[in-house]
Structures are given as structure tokens and as C-alpha cells.
Design an enzyme around this catalytic site. Structure first.
Site, PDB file in Angstrom:
ATOM      1  N   ASP A   1       0.836  -1.209   0.000  1.00 39.32           N
ATOM      2  CA  ASP A   1       0.000   0.000   0.000  1.00 39.32           C
ATOM      3  C   ASP A   1       0.877   1.268   0.000  1.00 39.32           C
ATOM      4  OD1 ASP A   1      -2.233  -1.550   0.050  1.00 39.32           O
ATOM      5  OD2 ASP A   1      -2.807  -1.089   2.122  1.00 39.32           O
TER       6      ASP A   1
ATOM      7  N   GLU B   1      -2.861  -1.760  -9.241  1.00 39.12           N
ATOM      8  CA  GLU B   1      -1.529  -1.135  -9.292  1.00 39.12           C
ATOM      9  C   GLU B   1      -1.305  -0.493 -10.661  1.00 39.12           C
ATOM     10  OE1 GLU B   1      -1.780  -3.872 -11.346  1.00 39.12           O
ATOM     11  OE2 GLU B   1       0.368  -4.302 -11.227  1.00 39.12           O
TER      12      GLU B   1
END
Ligand code: GH3
Ligand code: MG
Ligand code: MG
Ligand code: MG
Length: 299
Positions: A190, A217
Site C-alpha cells: 500500500d 496497481e
């Protein structure tokens, strides 16, 4: 001195009314004024105030028309309008509310009531602004979210179709990110996503450019008025930036730090074309960049 709570635009054809409201509000707020509807629209568009106090009866464009015009323009739609007027019939009041006003204050004015209503509507406006910003922002990375990207893509696509200027898109995908999570854990993953997003955002130099989290992502960078060559320059900057962050990635088979692969497309939007074609083209280039070994751009 405390900073002003808000920027207030007073619109009235009578200077004595402007003076009166100005005196009432100047201690708490930054106050500007316009003497007619047209001037008010121009000021609201170029330097949007937080709140508008609008007279109903004015020569030329009256308050009702001015309010309707403000509510019709995307740039001024969300500015709250309060009518301040000697008109006092229920028809006038409903007319103002139907034109998009949030409130209606009758003359003669009571100073305390005007100040209190102004404060209330400013607070509501600030809450609304915050809520709007939250619905457009990705909570993890603090860049724009997918909803915001979709809105801006449609808007810019139409704009470029009208102007005949190109629109470019970069899709950036972090390399071997599953392995990053496996090696360092999801929380570190994260943090990595947020750092990459923030790092890439610093590479954008023109106001219309937008970076958004497109999914997982993957990030989408929209570059209005940029052709393929311009987009390749920006993509190289983004690629370098991600490498320079030097986030260790020991599990990556292709580099020792976190890298990204970027696909680039650009087009001059024409009637009959869909904006999704720009995404499909960038996605195909991203696939090529991955296949060619990752950590690179492909146009
Ligand atoms: P490639 O180089 O081919 O892109 O490989 P990859 O591992 O990056 O691609 P893949 O699509 O296989 O995996 C994407 C990973 O991204 C898997 C998923 O768990 C992770 N991911 C997606 N969203 C988040 C997130 O919000 N936080 C974290 N930590 N991981 C995320
Ligand atoms: Mg008047
Ligand atoms: Mg991916
Ligand atoms: Mg990936």
C-alpha cells in the site's frame, strides 16, 4: 486578524445596497461586488466566490435570469446564491428557489440575520466541496480515482473533438507487484502504491494533465493537447521517477527496485470514435512493454 471565512460576491445595481452589505460582512469575509448580471457571471466564472448575494430587480439581466445562468454553467453551478431583495411575495420567493437559489432574505435587512445566514451557507458550501473532493479522490494514493478519470476523459475527449487538438493517454502498471506484496507484505505494498502515485504526480507540469488510479496497481495519465511525441517525453520522465524512488524490490526478476511499464497512445478525437479506443490502444502498448521485458515505455 483572523483570515476571511469566505469570498462573497455582492450583485446589486444600487451602490448604497452594496455599501450596506459590504459594511456588514467585511470584518469576517473577503467581499467583492458587481453592478449587473453580466458582470456577475463573468466574475463568478473567472474568480469563483464561495457565495453570491444577489439582488432581484436590476436593469438588463435581472436576479432570476442571473441565477438561472449561474446554475447552467458547470464552473459556477455549485456556488450558493442567496437572494437579497425588497420583493416579498411567495411567488418571488419560489421563483428564486426554482431558479436555483439556496435562500431568500427580505429587506429591510437585519444585520445579525444576514451574517448568520451567510455563515450557515458558507459552512454548507465547504462541506459540499469536501464531499465532492472525496468522491473524486482515491483514498490510498490521494490522486484522482477512476470515477474522476472517467469524467475527465469524457470531457477532454469532447473538448479535443471540438478543437481538433490531440489527446494522449499513458497507462502505467507496476512491475511484479504481486511478488512485492508477497515479499514485503500488503501494508508495505500500500505504501509503495502511494509513493509511486505521488512521485509520478510531481512529474506533471501543466494544469490540465491528470493522474488517476485506474485500478489495483495501474495508473492512467491523461494529457490533453499532447501528441505522441509529447506523451513519450512525459512517459520517460515518469519511468525515471519511479526508478529514482529506489524502493527496494528484492523479489523482482527484472530489477532490484520497483519499476513500472508504460503504454502510450494519442489521437485527435473525431466524430464516430469512442474514447475507449484511446484506452484500448494504450493497453495494447502496455502489454507490449511487459512482453519486451518491463521497466520501459512503449508507444
Ligand atoms: P506484472 O509485472 O505483469 O504487472 O505483474 P504484477 O504482479 O504486477 O501483476 P498482477 O496483475 O499479477 O498482480 C497485481 C497485484 O497488485 C496483485 C494485487 O494483490 C496487487 N494489488 C492491487 N491493488 C492493491 C492494493 O491496493 N494494495 C496492495 N498492497 N496490493 C494491491
Ligand atoms: Mg435593484
Ligand atoms: Mg496490473
Ligand atoms: Mg503489475
Amino acid at each position: 486578524m483572523t483570515p476571511p471565512r469566505g469570498r462573497i460576491l455582492i450583485v446589486d445595481d444600487a451602490m448604497e445596497n452594496i455599501h450596506f452589505l459590504h459594511r456588514l460582512l467585511q470584518d469576517e469575509h473577503k467581499v467583492v461586488f458587481a453592478r449587473d448580471g453580466m458582470k456577475a457571471l463573468e466574475m463568478a466564472r473567472t474568480q469563483p466566490p464561495d457565495l453570491i448575494l444577489l439582488d432581484a430587480l436590476m436593469p438588463g439581466m435581472d436576479g432570476f435570469e442571473t441565477c438561472a445562468a449561474l446554475k447552467d454553467m458547470p464552473e459556477t453551478r455549485d456556488i450558493p446564491v442567496i437572494f437579497v431583495t425588497a420583493l416579498d411575495s411567495p411567488d418571488d420567493e419560489t421563483g428564486a428557489l426554482e431558479a436555483g437559489a439556496v435562500d431568500f432574505i427580505n429587506k429591510p435587512l437585519n444585520a445579525a440575520v444576514v451574517r448568520a445566514r451567510v455563515r450557515t451557507h458558507l459552512a454548507l458550501k465547504q462541506q459540499g466541496d469536501l464531499l465532492r473532493a472525496m468522491t473524486m479522490t482515491d483514498g490510498l494514493t490521494r490522486v484522482a480515482n477512476r470515477r474522476c478519470f472517467d469524467d475527465v476523459l469524457e470531457r477532454e475527449w469532447k473538448r479535443c473533438e471540438r478543437s481538433g487538438l490531440p489527446l494522449a493517454l499513458i497507462l502505467a502498471d507496476i512491475d511484479h507487484f504481486k511478488l512485492y506484496n508477497d515479499r514485503y507484505g500488503h501494508l508495505a505494498g500500500d505504501r509503495c502504491l502511494a509513493d509511486v502515485a505521488q512521485g509520478m504526480e510531481t512529474c506533471l507540469r501543466r494544469p490540465p494533465d491528470l493522474i488517476a488510479r485506474y485500478g489495483g496497481e495501474e495508473f492512467a495519465i491523461l494529457l490533453p493537447h499532447e501528441d505522441v511525441d509529447g506523451a513519450v517525453t512525459v512517459a520517460s520522465r515518469l519511468l525515471d521517477k519511479v526508478r529514482e524512488l529506489a524502493i527496494p524490490h528484492e523479489a523482482s526478476p527484472t530489477a532490484s527496485v520497483v519499476t513500472a511499464s508504460l503504454g502510450i497512445s494519442a489521437v485527435i478525437p473525431q466524430r464516430g470514435m469512442e474514447s475507449s479506443s484511446l484506452i484500448a490502444a494504450a493497453d495494447a502498448c502496455l502489454y507490449e512493454a511487459k512482453k519486451a521485458g518491463r521497466n520501459r515505455c512503449q508507444a
